[in-house]
Write a protein that holds these residues in place. Structure first.
Motif, PDB file in Angstrom:
ATOM      1  N   GLU A 113       0.481  -1.310  -0.042  1.00 46.38           N
ATOM      2  CA  GLU A 113      -0.363   0.059   0.038  1.00 46.38           C
ATOM      3  C   GLU A 113       0.795   1.354   0.310  1.00 46.38           C
ATOM      4  O   GLU A 113       0.725   2.293  -0.702  1.00 46.38           O
ATOM      5  N   ILE A 114       1.536   1.292   0.622  1.00 47.21           N
ATOM      6  CA  ILE A 114       3.187   2.361   1.171  1.00 47.21           C
ATOM      7  C   ILE A 114       3.639   2.679  -0.261  1.00 47.21           C
ATOM      8  O   ILE A 114       3.516   3.381  -0.847  1.00 47.21           O
ATOM      9  N   LEU A 115       4.165   1.384  -0.772  1.00 47.31           N
ATOM     10  CA  LEU A 115       4.326   1.622  -2.301  1.00 47.31           C
ATOM     11  C   LEU A 115       4.193   2.165  -2.827  1.00 47.31           C
ATOM     12  O   LEU A 115       4.882   2.396  -4.007  1.00 47.31           O
ATOM     13  N   ASP A 116       2.764   1.667  -3.312  1.00 48.16           N
ATOM     14  CA  ASP A 116       2.142   2.524  -4.256  1.00 48.16           C
ATOM     15  C   ASP A 116       2.100   3.855  -4.295  1.00 48.16           C
ATOM     16  O   ASP A 116       2.195   4.171  -5.072  1.00 48.16           O
ATOM     17  N   TYR A 117       1.753   4.179  -2.633  1.00 51.28           N
ATOM     18  CA  TYR A 117       1.133   5.373  -2.709  1.00 51.28           C
ATOM     19  C   TYR A 117       2.485   6.333  -2.836  1.00 51.28           C
ATOM     20  O   TYR A 117       2.253   7.208  -3.610  1.00 51.28           O
ATOM     21  N   LEU A 118       3.458   5.917  -2.750  1.00 50.67           N
ATOM     22  CA  LEU A 118       4.739   7.099  -2.221  1.00 50.67           C
ATOM     23  C   LEU A 118       5.046   6.567  -4.167  1.00 50.67           C
ATOM     24  O   LEU A 118       6.027   7.818  -4.482  1.00 50.67           O
ATOM     25  N   SER A 119       4.694   5.735  -4.808  1.00 54.69           N
ATOM     26  CA  SER A 119       5.541   5.571  -6.345  1.00 54.69           C
ATOM     27  C   SER A 119       4.922   6.475  -7.088  1.00 54.69           C
ATOM     28  O   SER A 119       4.989   6.903  -8.475  1.00 54.69           O
ATOM     29  N   GLU A 120       3.626   7.245  -7.068  1.00 56.05           N
ATOM     30  CA  GLU A 120       2.828   8.324  -7.302  1.00 56.05           C
ATOM     31  C   GLU A 120       3.859   9.742  -7.499  1.00 56.05           C
ATOM     32  O   GLU A 120       3.135   9.731  -8.598  1.00 56.05           O
ATOM     33  N   ASN A 121       4.187   9.581  -6.967  1.00 56.99           N
ATOM     34  CA  ASN A 121       5.486  10.993  -6.584  1.00 56.99           C
ATOM     35  C   ASN A 121       7.016  11.342  -6.437  1.00 56.99           C
ATOM     36  O   ASN A 121       7.223  11.851  -6.155  1.00 56.99           O
ATOM     37  N   TYR A 122       6.833  10.001  -6.076  1.00 61.65           N
ATOM     38  CA  TYR A 122       8.604   9.728  -5.903  1.00 61.65           C
ATOM     39  C   TYR A 122       9.321   8.638  -6.215  1.00 61.65           C
ATOM     40  O   TYR A 122       8.862   7.854  -6.996  1.00 61.65           O
ATOM     41  N   LYS A 123      10.788   8.792  -6.956  1.00 62.21           N
ATOM     42  CA  LYS A 123      11.232   7.870  -6.939  1.00 62.21           C
ATOM     43  C   LYS A 123      11.852   6.755  -5.898  1.00 62.21           C
ATOM     44  O   LYS A 123      12.418   7.497  -4.929  1.00 62.21           O
ATOM     45  N   LEU A 124      12.447   5.615  -6.383  1.00 56.63           N
ATOM     46  CA  LEU A 124      11.779   4.983  -4.836  1.00 56.63           C
ATOM     47  C   LEU A 124      13.041   3.955  -4.793  1.00 56.63           C
ATOM     48  O   LEU A 124      13.730   3.538  -6.332  1.00 56.63           O
ATOM     49  N   HIS A 125      13.934   4.486  -3.868  1.00 55.76           N
ATOM     50  CA  HIS A 125      15.730   3.744  -4.334  1.00 55.76           C
ATOM     51  C   HIS A 125      15.321   2.498  -2.621  1.00 55.76           C
ATOM     52  O   HIS A 125      15.179   2.555  -1.583  1.00 55.76           O
ATOM     53  N   ILE A 126      16.188   2.211  -2.689  1.00 63.86           N
ATOM     54  CA  ILE A 126      16.648   0.757  -1.573  1.00 63.86           C
ATOM     55  C   ILE A 126      18.424   1.193  -1.273  1.00 63.86           C
ATOM     56  O   ILE A 126      19.023   0.774  -2.008  1.00 63.86           O
TER      57      ILE A 126
END
Length: 229
Positions: A113-126
């Motif tokens: 849920e949070i990855l779906d939410y964040l991926s709409e507005n941010y680039k995500l990384h590990i």
């Protein structure tokens, strides 16, 4: 209060998205059965968890090698619980543990849920201190790999968190900078202090209800990131 000016969100993996404790316990149950190791799993884990943390700290500080970590954490735990295990068995178990760990892939509540939410507005990384050959399997098998633009691990970077080199390596790989980035992780020393030291904003994923600096944003469920991002 929400962060401003953030374009890139960096996550730790183990203990932050991927439920290491649960998956590790299931792995030990499996490899003990395969190798006919007759120990009480709860007694084993009670001793193993803090011993593992101790040796990971030594590994993070470059005081022991990866092979020493894998062998010694098991060997010491067996000694503490008075279970006789020869070196061959300990080596076999350490290898089996790595083999089977990524076959269990429980994630923390609300990860998707949070990855779906964040991926709409941010680039995500590990950014992870875990081993290269294991971390990619964890992400692939748990079906979260596609969320992340870049994946930095300590073996690729040549150093471990909290060393600033790994954070700068990750920022360069992501083509971003510290002032536009936030780090989310469960380790106060490796994730929080490491990120703060290079100028990144941070969110501490406080899964063990510890007390830290009240000025640092804290969550105990990933969905609470919506308060800040």
């Amino acid at each position: 209060m929400k962060f401003k000016g953030i374009t890139d969100v960096f996550f730790d993996l183990d203990h932050t998205l991927w439920d290491f404790d649960k998956n590790s316990a299931l792995t030990f149950e499996k490899i003990f059965k395969i190798n006919r190791v007759d120990v009480n799993i709860d007694d084993f884990l009670t001793q193993y968890v803090p011993i593992n943390l101790k040796y990971w700290r030594l590994y993070r500080e470059d005081k022991i090698a990866k092979e020493d970590l894998r062998f010694t954490r098991l060997n010491e735990t067996f000694k503490v619980i008075n279970f006789e295990a020869n070196d061959d068995l300990v080596y076999k178990l350490s290898e089996d543990y790595i083999t089977y760990l990524s076959t269990f892939n429980h994630l923390f509540e609300n990860t998707f849920e949070i990855l779906d939410y964040l991926s709409e507005n941010y680039k995500l990384h590990i950014i992870t201190n875990g081993f290269d050959e294991v971390q990619y399997k964890k992400m692939s098998h748990s079906k979260i790999e596609h969320y992340f633009d870049t994946i930095t691990n300590s073996e690729n970077a040549g150093v471990k968190k909290p060393n600033p080199v790994i954070f700068n390596y990750a920022l360069d790989l992501a083509n971003t900078n510290a002032s536009s980035s936030v780090m989310i992780g469960d380790s106060y020393e490796a994730d929080v202090l490491g990120a703060i030291n290079i100028g990144m904003d941070v969110v501490y994923f406080d899964i063990y209800n510890t007390t830290i600096d009240s000025n640092i944003r804290q969550i105990n469920n990933l969905i609470q990131l919506k308060k800040y991002l």
